[in-house]
Design a protein around this motif. Structure first.
Motif, PDB file in Angstrom:
ATOM      1  N   GLY A 158      13.083 -39.008 -36.884  1.00 12.12           N
ATOM      2  CA  GLY A 158      12.217 -39.465 -35.795  1.00 12.12           C
ATOM      3  C   GLY A 158      10.883 -39.960 -36.328  1.00 12.12           C
ATOM      4  O   GLY A 158      10.346 -40.952 -35.855  1.00 12.12           O
ATOM      5  N   LYS A 160      10.365 -40.933 -39.562  1.00 13.05           N
ATOM      6  CA  LYS A 160      10.580 -42.036 -40.510  1.00 13.05           C
ATOM      7  C   LYS A 160      10.750 -43.374 -39.790  1.00 13.05           C
ATOM      8  O   LYS A 160      10.317 -44.398 -40.275  1.00 13.05           O
ATOM      9  CB  LYS A 160      11.854 -41.781 -41.335  1.00 13.05           C
ATOM     10  CG  LYS A 160      11.644 -40.888 -42.521  1.00 13.05           C
ATOM     11  CD  LYS A 160      12.792 -40.880 -43.530  1.00 13.05           C
ATOM     12  CE  LYS A 160      14.183 -40.859 -43.005  1.00 13.05           C
ATOM     13  NZ  LYS A 160      15.209 -40.431 -43.963  1.00 13.05           N
ATOM     14  N   TYR A 161      11.417 -43.344 -38.642  1.00 14.45           N
ATOM     15  CA  TYR A 161      11.763 -44.599 -37.976  1.00 14.45           C
ATOM     16  C   TYR A 161      10.902 -44.877 -36.744  1.00 14.45           C
ATOM     17  O   TYR A 161      11.334 -45.551 -35.813  1.00 14.45           O
ATOM     18  CB  TYR A 161      13.258 -44.631 -37.649  1.00 14.45           C
ATOM     19  CG  TYR A 161      14.092 -44.470 -38.906  1.00 14.45           C
ATOM     20  CD1 TYR A 161      14.146 -45.501 -39.832  1.00 14.45           C
ATOM     21  CD2 TYR A 161      14.778 -43.285 -39.186  1.00 14.45           C
ATOM     22  CE1 TYR A 161      14.869 -45.360 -41.011  1.00 14.45           C
ATOM     23  CE2 TYR A 161      15.501 -43.136 -40.357  1.00 14.45           C
ATOM     24  CZ  TYR A 161      15.544 -44.177 -41.270  1.00 14.45           C
ATOM     25  OH  TYR A 161      16.251 -44.032 -42.436  1.00 14.45           O
ATOM     26  N   GLY A 187      14.288 -47.992 -32.977  1.00  8.52           N
ATOM     27  CA  GLY A 187      15.563 -47.971 -32.270  1.00  8.52           C
ATOM     28  C   GLY A 187      16.727 -48.442 -33.136  1.00  8.52           C
ATOM     29  O   GLY A 187      16.550 -48.819 -34.290  1.00  8.52           O
ATOM     30  N   VAL A 196      26.127 -44.490 -36.896  1.00  8.44           N
ATOM     31  CA  VAL A 196      25.024 -43.759 -37.534  1.00  8.44           C
ATOM     32  C   VAL A 196      25.425 -42.393 -38.108  1.00  8.44           C
ATOM     33  O   VAL A 196      24.751 -41.889 -38.997  1.00  8.44           O
ATOM     34  CB  VAL A 196      23.782 -43.581 -36.619  1.00  8.44           C
ATOM     35  CG1 VAL A 196      23.076 -44.896 -36.395  1.00  8.44           C
ATOM     36  CG2 VAL A 196      24.121 -42.901 -35.330  1.00  8.44           C
ATOM     37  N   VAL A 203      21.130 -48.620 -41.307  1.00 13.40           N
ATOM     38  CA  VAL A 203      20.985 -49.885 -40.595  1.00 13.40           C
ATOM     39  C   VAL A 203      20.376 -50.922 -41.531  1.00 13.40           C
ATOM     40  O   VAL A 203      20.886 -52.023 -41.694  1.00 13.40           O
ATOM     41  CB  VAL A 203      20.105 -49.709 -39.338  1.00 13.40           C
ATOM     42  CG1 VAL A 203      19.788 -51.057 -38.716  1.00 13.40           C
ATOM     43  CG2 VAL A 203      20.813 -48.804 -38.335  1.00 13.40           C
ATOM     44  N   ASP A 204      19.281 -50.542 -42.162  1.00 15.23           N
ATOM     45  CA  ASP A 204      18.567 -51.472 -43.018  1.00 15.23           C
ATOM     46  C   ASP A 204      18.397 -50.810 -44.372  1.00 15.23           C
ATOM     47  O   ASP A 204      17.552 -49.949 -44.560  1.00 15.23           O
ATOM     48  CB  ASP A 204      17.198 -51.769 -42.369  1.00 15.23           C
ATOM     49  CG  ASP A 204      16.363 -52.689 -43.228  1.00 15.23           C
ATOM     50  OD1 ASP A 204      16.732 -52.911 -44.396  1.00 15.23           O
ATOM     51  OD2 ASP A 204      15.335 -53.170 -42.726  1.00 15.23           O
ATOM     52  N   SER A 208      15.422 -48.360 -45.474  1.00 18.44           N
ATOM     53  CA  SER A 208      15.811 -46.958 -45.578  1.00 18.44           C
ATOM     54  C   SER A 208      15.565 -46.429 -46.990  1.00 18.44           C
ATOM     55  O   SER A 208      15.175 -45.293 -47.192  1.00 18.44           O
ATOM     56  CB  SER A 208      17.273 -46.818 -45.185  1.00 18.44           C
ATOM     57  OG  SER A 208      17.687 -45.520 -45.373  1.00 18.44           O
ATOM     58  N   GLY A 213      15.614 -42.871 -47.727  1.00 19.48           N
ATOM     59  CA  GLY A 213      16.870 -42.557 -47.036  1.00 19.48           C
ATOM     60  C   GLY A 213      18.113 -42.833 -47.867  1.00 19.48           C
ATOM     61  O   GLY A 213      18.123 -43.711 -48.707  1.00 19.48           O
ATOM     62  N   SER A 214      19.151 -42.044 -47.599  1.00 19.14           N
ATOM     63  CA  SER A 214      20.403 -42.215 -48.328  1.00 19.14           C
ATOM     64  C   SER A 214      21.559 -42.518 -47.381  1.00 19.14           C
ATOM     65  O   SER A 214      22.629 -42.914 -47.802  1.00 19.14           O
ATOM     66  CB  SER A 214      20.730 -40.928 -49.065  1.00 19.14           C
ATOM     67  OG  SER A 214      20.907 -39.906 -48.095  1.00 19.14           O
ATOM     68  N   GLY A 217      21.923 -38.108 -44.071  1.00 18.41           N
ATOM     69  CA  GLY A 217      21.300 -37.117 -43.189  1.00 18.41           C
ATOM     70  C   GLY A 217      22.085 -36.858 -41.911  1.00 18.41           C
ATOM     71  O   GLY A 217      22.423 -35.705 -41.607  1.00 18.41           O
ATOM     72  N   LEU A 218      22.407 -37.904 -41.192  1.00 25.41           N
ATOM     73  CA  LEU A 218      23.084 -37.702 -39.905  1.00 25.41           C
ATOM     74  C   LEU A 218      24.534 -37.244 -40.073  1.00 25.41           C
ATOM     75  O   LEU A 218      25.064 -36.543 -39.208  1.00 25.41           O
ATOM     76  CB  LEU A 218      23.023 -38.986 -39.063  1.00 25.41           C
ATOM     77  CG  LEU A 218      21.636 -39.309 -38.492  1.00 25.41           C
ATOM     78  CD1 LEU A 218      21.669 -40.625 -37.730  1.00 25.41           C
ATOM     79  CD2 LEU A 218      21.136 -38.196 -37.576  1.00 25.41           C
ATOM     80  N   ALA A 219      25.162 -37.632 -41.200  1.00 27.02           N
ATOM     81  CA  ALA A 219      26.524 -37.137 -41.463  1.00 27.02           C
ATOM     82  C   ALA A 219      26.469 -35.620 -41.664  1.00 27.02           C
ATOM     83  O   ALA A 219      27.323 -34.876 -41.162  1.00 27.02           O
ATOM     84  CB  ALA A 219      27.105 -37.825 -42.685  1.00 27.02           C
ATOM     85  N   THR A 242      14.636 -43.899 -29.655  1.00 27.27           N
ATOM     86  CA  THR A 242      15.913 -43.238 -29.882  1.00 27.27           C
ATOM     87  C   THR A 242      15.829 -41.785 -29.424  1.00 27.27           C
ATOM     88  O   THR A 242      14.808 -41.139 -29.625  1.00 27.27           O
ATOM     89  CB  THR A 242      16.243 -43.274 -31.396  1.00 27.27           C
ATOM     90  OG1 THR A 242      16.191 -44.625 -31.833  1.00 27.27           O
ATOM     91  CG2 THR A 242      17.602 -42.689 -31.700  1.00 27.27           C
ATOM     92  N   PHE A 244      18.151 -38.293 -29.823  1.00 29.53           N
ATOM     93  CA  PHE A 244      19.321 -37.531 -30.280  1.00 29.53           C
ATOM     94  C   PHE A 244      19.442 -36.285 -29.410  1.00 29.53           C
ATOM     95  O   PHE A 244      18.448 -35.582 -29.188  1.00 29.53           O
ATOM     96  CB  PHE A 244      19.167 -37.122 -31.744  1.00 29.53           C
ATOM     97  CG  PHE A 244      19.464 -38.247 -32.697  1.00 29.53           C
ATOM     98  CD1 PHE A 244      20.761 -38.495 -33.104  1.00 29.53           C
ATOM     99  CD2 PHE A 244      18.450 -39.078 -33.151  1.00 29.53           C
ATOM    100  CE1 PHE A 244      21.052 -39.544 -33.968  1.00 29.53           C
ATOM    101  CE2 PHE A 244      18.726 -40.126 -34.005  1.00 29.53           C
ATOM    102  CZ  PHE A 244      20.023 -40.363 -34.416  1.00 29.53           C
TER     103      PHE A 244
HETATM  104  P1  ADP Z   1      18.790 -42.000 -43.836  1.00 34.90           P
HETATM  105  O1  ADP Z   1      18.728 -41.066 -44.987  1.00 34.90           O
HETATM  106  O2  ADP Z   1      18.951 -43.437 -44.232  1.00 34.90           O
HETATM  107  O3  ADP Z   1      17.695 -41.786 -42.834  1.00 34.90           O
HETATM  108  P2  ADP Z   1      20.603 -40.920 -41.841  1.00 34.90           P
HETATM  109  O4  ADP Z   1      22.045 -40.582 -41.989  1.00 34.90           O
HETATM  110  O5  ADP Z   1      19.681 -39.814 -41.489  1.00 34.90           O
HETATM  111  O6  ADP Z   1      20.197 -41.647 -43.176  1.00 34.90           O
HETATM  112  O7  ADP Z   1      20.487 -42.059 -40.767  1.00 34.90           O
HETATM  113  C1  ADP Z   1      21.361 -43.188 -40.851  1.00 34.90           C
HETATM  114  C2  ADP Z   1      20.664 -44.438 -40.350  1.00 34.90           C
HETATM  115  O8  ADP Z   1      20.479 -44.331 -38.933  1.00 34.90           O
HETATM  116  C3  ADP Z   1      19.265 -44.640 -40.930  1.00 34.90           C
HETATM  117  O9  ADP Z   1      19.290 -45.327 -42.149  1.00 34.90           O
HETATM  118  C4  ADP Z   1      18.596 -45.450 -39.838  1.00 34.90           C
HETATM  119  O10 ADP Z   1      18.926 -46.815 -39.994  1.00 34.90           O
HETATM  120  C5  ADP Z   1      19.264 -44.939 -38.559  1.00 34.90           C
HETATM  121  N1  ADP Z   1      18.440 -43.935 -37.860  1.00 34.90           N
HETATM  122  C6  ADP Z   1      18.536 -42.594 -37.932  1.00 34.90           C
HETATM  123  N2  ADP Z   1      17.644 -41.985 -37.126  1.00 34.90           N
HETATM  124  C7  ADP Z   1      16.968 -42.967 -36.515  1.00 34.90           C
HETATM  125  C8  ADP Z   1      15.905 -43.001 -35.550  1.00 34.90           C
HETATM  126  N3  ADP Z   1      15.367 -41.862 -35.057  1.00 34.90           N
HETATM  127  N4  ADP Z   1      15.444 -44.216 -35.140  1.00 34.90           N
HETATM  128  C9  ADP Z   1      15.987 -45.353 -35.637  1.00 34.90           C
HETATM  129  N5  ADP Z   1      16.982 -45.389 -36.542  1.00 34.90           N
HETATM  130  C10 ADP Z   1      17.473 -44.227 -36.983  1.00 34.90           C
END
Ligand code: ADP
Length: 260
Positions: A158, A160-161, A187, A196, A203-204, A208, A213-214, A217-219, A242, A244
């Motif tokens: 939250g 970072k983006y 977003g 995601v 995404v980018d 990232s 970013g790797s 995180g979300l996985a 966004t 979650f």
């Molecule tokens: P990362 O280490 O790149 O943050 P995550 O698995 O945590 O990897 O997230 C995957 C991707 O989802 C991120 O690279 C980003 O593009 C997108 N993302 C995650 N959280 C957010 C958020 N709060 N707002 C916008 N994009 C997000």
């Protein structure tokens, strides 16, 4: 794998068994492909920092003794990339053990309190506000280390983006505690949203990488929620923000006492 020839319409028992085998083969292939993909993505991710380290080490070898500016630049870059690799390998390990080891040490945890703790740490590091919108207690049954990791991933994303403050709210939903982490950041597009939670998805990639970013995180977050029997979902709108949403099992009251 070789498939068994079967007629799809058949009522014959052997044909039906064949169909079942074919479905099993499809599942196996799917897992195999996923593992192959993981290994290839992981190698790619580790190669990038290694290439940077190698090129700066070469720079050091050539200029390190004579040019203090270059020495400083190279050492800093090497340290930065090593830190990145360390983080990445830790995340990969966390994902691998999280997926294999489904034993969780469940105990009563005060989720909003843990969120406050995590927020305090991140606020210091990012110098940004995180509003934890509750004075009530929301007690879940969870594995403390894993829940802390989950909170860290969602709150840090939250920050970072987005450039604004973050909001975390809690409510009760059936036998779950529902937590929502909302930002007003960049977003995620409709096209990217379904991906995601996939390993290594970003995404980018350039952006990232800049933010450290790797794409794991979300996985990891999803694995943690899954082992708790919860749910995680996301809604997002580009340039708006966004949210979650996480559902985690509530510690149920039994005869006035909280269930252990
Ligand atoms: P990362 O280490 O790149 O943050 P995550 O698995 O945590 O990897 O997230 C995957 C991707 O989802 C991120 O690279 C980003 O593009 C997108 N993302 C995650 N959280 C957010 C958020 N709060 N707002 C916008 N994009 C997000």
């Amino acid at each position: 794998f070789n498939r068994i020839e079967v007629s799809e319409e058949s009522k014959d028992e052997l044909d039906q068994m064949g169909q079942t085998f074919n479905r099993m083969i499809e599942l196996l292939e799917c897992n195999y492909e996923k593992q192959q993909q993981f290994v290839s993505d992981a190698s790619h991710e580790l190669r990038t920092p290694l290439t940077v380290i190698e090129s700066y080490a070469n720079l050091l070898k050539r200029w390190g003794m004579t040019n203090p500016e270059r020495l400083k630049e190279a050492v800093e870059a090497i340290l930065e990339e090593s830190k990145r690799m360390k983080g990445l390998t830790q995340q990969m390990l966390s994902l691998a053990t999280g997926e294999q080891d489904r034993t969780v040490e469940l105990r009563k945890l005060e989720l909003s309190l843990l969120a406050q703790e995590t927020a305090r740490k991140l606020q210091q590091a990012y110098e940004r506000d995180i509003h934890i919108g509750t004075d009530e207690t929301y007690t879940i049954l969870g594995d403390e280390a894993r829940i802390k990791q989950l909170l860290f991933i969602l709150l840090e994303n939250g920050l970072k983006y987005s450039n604004d403050s973050l909001t975390v709210t809690f409510s009760h939903y059936n036998e779950f505690v529902q937590m929502e982490v909302s930002d007003q950041g960049i977003g995620i597009s409709e096209k990217d949203l379904p991906h995601v939670f996939e390993r290594f998805f970003r995404v980018d990639k350039a952006r990232s990488r800049q933010t450290g970013g790797s794409g794991l995180g979300l996985a990891i977050a999803k694995t943690i929620v899954d082992v708790h029997g919860g749910q995680i979902s996301v809604i997002s709108k580009e340039q708006v923000g966004t949210t979650f949403t996480v559902l985690l099992p509530m510690a149920i009251r039994k005869g006035g006492e909280l269930d252990e």
